[in-house]
Design a protein around this motif. Structure first.
Motif, PDB file in Angstrom:
ATOM      1  N   GLU A 138       0.836  -1.210   0.000  1.00  0.00           N
ATOM      2  CA  GLU A 138       0.000   0.000   0.000  1.00  0.00           C
ATOM      3  C   GLU A 138       0.870   1.259   0.000  1.00  0.00           C
ATOM      4  OE1 GLU A 138      -3.446   2.524   0.178  1.00  0.00           O
ATOM      5  OE2 GLU A 138      -3.008   0.539  -0.629  1.00  0.00           O
ATOM      6  N   ALA A 139       2.005   1.212   0.675  1.00  0.00           N
ATOM      7  CA  ALA A 139       2.919   2.357   0.696  1.00  0.00           C
ATOM      8  C   ALA A 139       3.509   2.606  -0.689  1.00  0.00           C
ATOM      9  CB  ALA A 139       4.019   2.138   1.726  1.00  0.00           C
ATOM     10  N   ARG A 140       3.849   1.542  -1.403  1.00  0.00           N
ATOM     11  CA  ARG A 140       4.350   1.690  -2.778  1.00  0.00           C
ATOM     12  C   ARG A 140       3.268   2.291  -3.675  1.00  0.00           C
ATOM     13  NH1 ARG A 140       8.600  -0.876  -4.952  1.00  0.00           N
ATOM     14  NH2 ARG A 140       7.381  -1.543  -6.750  1.00  0.00           N
ATOM     15  N   ARG A 141       2.013   1.869  -3.461  1.00  0.00           N
ATOM     16  CA  ARG A 141       0.893   2.447  -4.210  1.00  0.00           C
ATOM     17  C   ARG A 141       0.761   3.929  -3.878  1.00  0.00           C
ATOM     18  NH1 ARG A 141      -4.639   3.641  -4.525  1.00  0.00           N
ATOM     19  NH2 ARG A 141      -5.036   3.542  -2.302  1.00  0.00           N
ATOM     20  N   ALA A 142       0.940   4.278  -2.596  1.00  0.00           N
ATOM     21  CA  ALA A 142       0.883   5.684  -2.183  1.00  0.00           C
ATOM     22  C   ALA A 142       1.985   6.489  -2.865  1.00  0.00           C
ATOM     23  CB  ALA A 142       0.991   5.799  -0.667  1.00  0.00           C
ATOM     24  N   ALA A 143       3.174   5.918  -2.993  1.00  0.00           N
ATOM     25  CA  ALA A 143       4.272   6.612  -3.675  1.00  0.00           C
ATOM     26  C   ALA A 143       3.956   6.802  -5.161  1.00  0.00           C
ATOM     27  CB  ALA A 143       5.575   5.851  -3.494  1.00  0.00           C
ATOM     28  N   ARG A 144       3.321   5.816  -5.772  1.00  0.00           N
ATOM     29  CA  ARG A 144       2.916   5.955  -7.185  1.00  0.00           C
ATOM     30  C   ARG A 144       1.863   7.056  -7.321  1.00  0.00           C
ATOM     31  NH1 ARG A 144       3.168   2.913 -11.984  1.00  0.00           N
ATOM     32  NH2 ARG A 144       1.407   3.302 -13.384  1.00  0.00           N
ATOM     33  N   LEU A 145       0.871   7.074  -6.417  1.00  0.00           N
ATOM     34  CA  LEU A 145      -0.144   8.140  -6.436  1.00  0.00           C
ATOM     35  C   LEU A 145       0.504   9.509  -6.268  1.00  0.00           C
ATOM     36  CD1 LEU A 145      -2.971   6.523  -4.269  1.00  0.00           C
ATOM     37  CD2 LEU A 145      -2.965   6.862  -6.758  1.00  0.00           C
ATOM     38  N   THR A 146       1.509   9.582  -5.415  1.00  0.00           N
ATOM     39  CA  THR A 146       2.237  10.833  -5.213  1.00  0.00           C
ATOM     40  C   THR A 146       2.964  11.217  -6.502  1.00  0.00           C
ATOM     41  OG1 THR A 146       2.468  10.329  -2.869  1.00  0.00           O
ATOM     42  CG2 THR A 146       3.952  11.999  -3.770  1.00  0.00           C
ATOM     43  N   GLY A 147       3.542  10.232  -7.172  1.00  0.00           N
ATOM     44  CA  GLY A 147       4.184  10.482  -8.463  1.00  0.00           C
ATOM     45  C   GLY A 147       3.212  11.044  -9.479  1.00  0.00           C
ATOM     46  N   LEU A 148       1.975  10.562  -9.464  1.00  0.00           N
ATOM     47  CA  LEU A 148       0.958  11.100 -10.372  1.00  0.00           C
ATOM     48  C   LEU A 148       0.672  12.563 -10.065  1.00  0.00           C
ATOM     49  CD1 LEU A 148      -1.467   8.055 -10.561  1.00  0.00           C
ATOM     50  CD2 LEU A 148      -0.026   8.957 -12.418  1.00  0.00           C
ATOM     51  N   GLN A 149       0.658  12.920  -8.774  1.00  0.00           N
ATOM     52  CA  GLN A 149       0.483  14.330  -8.400  1.00  0.00           C
ATOM     53  C   GLN A 149       1.660  15.165  -8.915  1.00  0.00           C
ATOM     54  OE1 GLN A 149      -2.124  15.991  -6.788  1.00  0.00           O
ATOM     55  NE2 GLN A 149      -3.179  14.071  -7.192  1.00  0.00           N
ATOM     56  N   LEU A 150       2.875  14.644  -8.794  1.00  0.00           N
ATOM     57  CA  LEU A 150       4.049  15.352  -9.322  1.00  0.00           C
ATOM     58  C   LEU A 150       3.903  15.583 -10.825  1.00  0.00           C
ATOM     59  CD1 LEU A 150       6.791  13.352  -7.393  1.00  0.00           C
ATOM     60  CD2 LEU A 150       6.270  15.779  -7.060  1.00  0.00           C
ATOM     61  N   LEU A 151       3.460  14.548 -11.542  1.00  0.00           N
ATOM     62  CA  LEU A 151       3.261  14.686 -12.986  1.00  0.00           C
ATOM     63  C   LEU A 151       2.192  15.727 -13.296  1.00  0.00           C
ATOM     64  CD1 LEU A 151       3.425  10.960 -14.162  1.00  0.00           C
ATOM     65  CD2 LEU A 151       5.224  12.706 -14.319  1.00  0.00           C
ATOM     66  N   GLY A 152       1.151  15.775 -12.479  1.00  0.00           N
ATOM     67  CA  GLY A 152       0.104  16.777 -12.674  1.00  0.00           C
ATOM     68  C   GLY A 152       0.638  18.192 -12.528  1.00  0.00           C
ATOM     69  N   VAL A 153       1.484  18.401 -11.528  1.00  0.00           N
ATOM     70  CA  VAL A 153       2.091  19.725 -11.338  1.00  0.00           C
ATOM     71  C   VAL A 153       3.008  20.055 -12.514  1.00  0.00           C
ATOM     72  CG1 VAL A 153       3.679  21.079  -9.904  1.00  0.00           C
ATOM     73  CG2 VAL A 153       1.903  19.674  -8.813  1.00  0.00           C
ATOM     74  N   LEU A 154       3.814  19.084 -12.927  1.00  0.00           N
ATOM     75  CA  LEU A 154       4.710  19.311 -14.061  1.00  0.00           C
ATOM     76  C   LEU A 154       3.929  19.652 -15.326  1.00  0.00           C
ATOM     77  CD1 LEU A 154       7.516  16.605 -13.853  1.00  0.00           C
ATOM     78  CD2 LEU A 154       7.809  19.085 -13.922  1.00  0.00           C
ATOM     79  N   ARG A 155       2.876  18.894 -15.593  1.00  0.00           N
ATOM     80  CA  ARG A 155       2.082  19.152 -16.802  1.00  0.00           C
ATOM     81  C   ARG A 155       1.451  20.541 -16.744  1.00  0.00           C
ATOM     82  NH1 ARG A 155      -2.421  15.001 -18.298  1.00  0.00           N
ATOM     83  NH2 ARG A 155      -0.915  13.958 -19.641  1.00  0.00           N
ATOM     84  N   GLU A 156       0.949  20.920 -15.575  1.00  0.00           N
ATOM     85  CA  GLU A 156       0.355  22.248 -15.448  1.00  0.00           C
ATOM     86  C   GLU A 156       1.405  23.343 -15.663  1.00  0.00           C
ATOM     87  OE1 GLU A 156      -1.362  24.233 -11.649  1.00  0.00           O
ATOM     88  OE2 GLU A 156      -3.031  23.242 -12.683  1.00  0.00           O
ATOM     89  N   GLU A 157       2.594  23.131 -15.148  1.00  0.00           N
ATOM     90  CA  GLU A 157       3.670  24.116 -15.272  1.00  0.00           C
ATOM     91  C   GLU A 157       4.200  24.216 -16.700  1.00  0.00           C
ATOM     92  OE1 GLU A 157       6.348  27.042 -14.322  1.00  0.00           O
ATOM     93  OE2 GLU A 157       4.770  26.294 -13.022  1.00  0.00           O
ATOM     94  N   LEU A 158       4.378  23.060 -17.354  1.00  0.00           N
ATOM     95  CA  LEU A 158       5.025  23.031 -18.665  1.00  0.00           C
ATOM     96  C   LEU A 158       4.046  23.022 -19.836  1.00  0.00           C
ATOM     97  CD1 LEU A 158       7.762  20.353 -17.887  1.00  0.00           C
ATOM     98  CD2 LEU A 158       8.031  22.841 -17.909  1.00  0.00           C
ATOM     99  N   GLY A 159       2.821  22.632 -19.584  1.00  0.00           N
ATOM    100  CA  GLY A 159       1.852  22.490 -20.666  1.00  0.00           C
ATOM    101  C   GLY A 159       1.809  21.077 -21.223  1.00  0.00           C
ATOM    102  N   THR A 160       2.938  20.387 -21.181  1.00  0.00           N
ATOM    103  CA  THR A 160       3.044  19.003 -21.636  1.00  0.00           C
ATOM    104  C   THR A 160       4.222  18.348 -20.928  1.00  0.00           C
ATOM    105  OG1 THR A 160       3.408  17.526 -23.521  1.00  0.00           O
ATOM    106  CG2 THR A 160       4.423  19.714 -23.645  1.00  0.00           C
ATOM    107  N   LEU A 161       4.073  17.064 -20.653  1.00  0.00           N
ATOM    108  CA  LEU A 161       5.183  16.327 -20.041  1.00  0.00           C
ATOM    109  C   LEU A 161       6.292  16.040 -21.044  1.00  0.00           C
ATOM    110  CD1 LEU A 161       3.154  13.909 -17.766  1.00  0.00           C
ATOM    111  CD2 LEU A 161       4.438  15.944 -17.090  1.00  0.00           C
ATOM    112  N   ASP A 162       6.005  16.240 -22.313  1.00  0.00           N
ATOM    113  CA  ASP A 162       7.019  16.033 -23.342  1.00  0.00           C
ATOM    114  C   ASP A 162       8.133  17.065 -23.288  1.00  0.00           C
ATOM    115  OD1 ASP A 162       5.779  13.737 -24.368  1.00  0.00           O
ATOM    116  OD2 ASP A 162       4.418  14.958 -25.565  1.00  0.00           O
ATOM    117  N   ASP A 163       7.945  18.154 -22.537  1.00  0.00           N
ATOM    118  CA  ASP A 163       8.995  19.155 -22.374  1.00  0.00           C
ATOM    119  C   ASP A 163      10.025  18.783 -21.311  1.00  0.00           C
ATOM    120  OD1 ASP A 163       8.051  20.722 -24.407  1.00  0.00           O
ATOM    121  OD2 ASP A 163       7.146  22.235 -23.102  1.00  0.00           O
ATOM    122  N   VAL A 164       9.811  17.674 -20.612  1.00  0.00           N
ATOM    123  CA  VAL A 164      10.791  17.223 -19.618  1.00  0.00           C
ATOM    124  C   VAL A 164      11.956  16.576 -20.358  1.00  0.00           C
ATOM    125  CG1 VAL A 164      11.222  15.666 -17.676  1.00  0.00           C
ATOM    126  CG2 VAL A 164       9.049  16.921 -17.828  1.00  0.00           C
ATOM    127  N   ALA A 165      13.149  17.143 -20.189  1.00  0.00           N
ATOM    128  CA  ALA A 165      14.349  16.613 -20.826  1.00  0.00           C
ATOM    129  C   ALA A 165      15.046  15.586 -19.942  1.00  0.00           C
ATOM    130  CB  ALA A 165      15.314  17.744 -21.154  1.00  0.00           C
TER     131      ALA A 165
END
Length: 170
Positions: free
Chosen positions: A63-90
Motif C-alpha cells: 500500500e505504501a508503494r501504491r501511495a508513492a505511485r499516487l504521489t508520483g501522479l500528483q508530481l506529474l500533474g504539477v509538471l504538466r500544469e507548469e510546462l503544458g506538456t510532459l514532453d517538455d521534460v528533458a
C-alpha cells in the motif's frame, strides 16, 4: 503528441489535476531549464482523500508503494500544469522521498520505488532515470504516508513562471 504523453495514453495512466498548495508556496518553480516541484502527497484517484498512516503499522509495504505511485501522479500533474506538456521534460534529475514510518521500519527506498517506477514508465530510462534520496520520518503533514518532491530539466529553458514572477533565468 510526444513520447511521454504517448506512453501515458498507451498505458491508460490518468494524470490528475494537481491540488492547490495548502501553505504559502508555489507548486512548482522554474529557473532556467530547471523545474523544482514542491512536495506532493498521495491522493486517491477519485479525489476522495489521502493515503494516511505510518508505514510498518497502519500501511503495509504494498500500500505504501501504491501511495508513492499516487504521489508520483500528483508530481506529474504539477509538471504538466507548469510546462503544458510532459514532453517538455528533458531529464528527471532528483527525487526526494519522505515516508512516515513506524519505529523499526527501515525500508523507505522500497516505498519510494513506487514513484521511481512510474517516472521510468512515463519518461523511459533516458529521461526518467534519476538521482534519489528516500528517508523515514516521524510525521508528515495531515498524516500522509508519503511525500515526494522532484527536480527536472526542460528542453525549453526559461518558462512562464520565471517571466510571471519577473525572475531572471540562469
Amino acid at each position: 503528441m510526444g513520447p511521454a504523453e504517448q506512453r501515458l495514453t498507451e498505458a491508460g495512466i490518468v494524470v490528475p489535476t494537481p491540488f492547490r498548495p495548502v501553505g504559502r508556496y508555489v507548486p512548482a518553480r522554474r529557473w532556467g531549464d530547471l523545474v523544482y516541484v514542491s512536495g506532493q502527497g498521495p491522493v486517491e484517484p477519485d479525489g476522495s482523500g489521502l493515503v494516511t498512516g505510518k508505514v510498518g503499522t497502519d500501511v503495509d509495504l504494498e500500500e505504501a508503494r501504491r501511495a508513492a505511485r499516487l504521489t508520483g501522479l500528483q508530481l506529474l500533474g504539477v509538471l504538466r500544469e507548469e510546462l503544458g506538456t510532459l514532453d517538455d521534460v528533458a531529464a528527471v534529475l532528483k527525487v526526494f522521498g519522505m515516508v512516515s514510518t513506524a519505529p523499526g521500519f527501515t525500508d523507505p527506498p522500497a516505498v519510494i520505488d513506487g514513484c521511481s517506477e512510474l517516472l521510468l514508465e512515463v519518461f523511459g530510462p533516458e529521461v526518467g532515470a534519476h538521482a534519489r534520496s528516500a528517508i523515514g520520518v516521524a510525521e508528515l503533514p495531515r498524516g500522509i504516508a508519503v511525500e515526494i518532491e522532484l527536480v527536472c530539466a526542460t528542453a525549453a529553458g526559461a518558462g512562464r513562471s520565471d517571466a510571471a514572477r519577473g525572475a531572471a533565468p540562469t
